[in-house]
Design a protein around this motif. Structure first.
Motif, mmCIF file in Angstrom:
data_model
loop_
_atom_site.group_PDB
_atom_site.id
_atom_site.type_symbol
_atom_site.label_atom_id
_atom_site.label_comp_id
_atom_site.label_asym_id
_atom_site.label_seq_id
_atom_site.Cartn_x
_atom_site.Cartn_y
_atom_site.Cartn_z
ATOM 1 N N LEU A 168 0.823 -1.210 0.000
ATOM 2 C CA LEU A 168 0.000 0.000 0.000
ATOM 3 C C LEU A 168 0.857 1.260 0.000
ATOM 4 O O LEU A 168 0.559 2.225 -0.709
ATOM 5 N N VAL A 218 0.489 4.039 -2.926
ATOM 6 C CA VAL A 218 0.057 5.390 -2.545
ATOM 7 C C VAL A 218 1.218 6.369 -2.699
ATOM 8 O O VAL A 218 1.040 7.497 -3.147
ATOM 9 N N THR A 249 -5.848 7.884 -3.680
ATOM 10 C CA THR A 249 -6.619 6.639 -3.877
ATOM 11 C C THR A 249 -7.072 6.537 -5.325
ATOM 12 O O THR A 249 -8.254 6.696 -5.627
ATOM 13 N N THR A 251 -4.601 1.974 -6.044
ATOM 14 C CA THR A 251 -4.814 1.805 -4.602
ATOM 15 C C THR A 251 -6.086 1.018 -4.329
ATOM 16 O O THR A 251 -6.103 0.114 -3.481
#
Length: 210
Positions: A14, A18, A125, A129
């Motif tokens: 993640l 991101v 996002t 993501t």
């Protein structure tokens, strides 16, 4: 994969997609005309919204896949291809076309709701993501690992919030060149994770027909 390894894997995946450190460059450019208080207020709103979006898809992702009749392994393959294109852009130190284009950045300078678009969505996002959180939830082998995905999401966006609050200092400290170096390193890491997504998805699809 045991729980600790899964937590580390979820967080690293993640954090790479991101890439809040790389996002600092875009954030600084979009908030350059704001006061410190205005910038921090915008950072709070954008990161909170991005967190909510990520959590929403982590919770509802399986339902969405079932509704469209898509298997988690098919999403792994498609998501892996998407992540690899993002990683390729990052390794070239370019703004990822999956997240935001230079044209969108320039147009956003004139808008008052930049905390929604383009910062929360798609800078923090984006499709990459969203795909990643759905795949991670689908990969969780237990309730504990499912909770660890939420922990990884929380840690990622807490770090993003801190980096955005200190974005001007970080930019002055690292400079544009330092940001490019970090972006390339994150791109390399993300490319490896994308290959893993694709390989795992293809193998699971192949074994399901055996």
């Amino acid at each position: 994969m045991d729980n600790i390894a899964f937590l580390i894997y979820s967080f690293s995946t993640l954090f790479a997609i991101v890439s809040p450190v790389s996002g600092v460059v875009t954030f600084v450019s979009l908030t350059s005309e704001m006061t410190l208080d205005e910038k921090n207020a915008l950072a709070n709103k954008s990161v909170i919204l991005a967190f909510i979006i990520a959590v929403f898809f982590a919770i509802s992702g399986e339902v969405i896949l079932d509704f469209f009749g898509i298997s988690i392994d098919s999403l792994r393959v498609a998501g892996g291809i998407l992540l690899f294109t993002v990683a390729f852009d990052m390794m070239l130190a370019k703004v990822s076309r999956e997240s935001i284009t230079e044209k969108e950045i320039n147009k956003s300078m004139e808008r008052s709701d930049i905390w929604i678009f383009p910062i929360a969505l798609p800078l923090l996002t984006g499709p990459g993501t969203i795909t990643t959180v759905i795949v991670l939830m689908g990969s969780a082998a237990s309730v504990i690992q499912g909770l660890e995905v939420f922990v990884a999401i929380s840690l990622t966006f807490v770090i993003a919030l801190v980096l955005f609050h200190f974005s001007r200092r970080i930019y002055k400290l690292l400079g544009y060149t330092g940001m490019l170096v970090f972006t390339r390193l994150m791109g390399l890491l993300l490319a490896a994770m994308a290959v893993n997504f694709i390989a795992t998805g293809l193998w699971n699809i192949y074994t399901s027909f055996q």
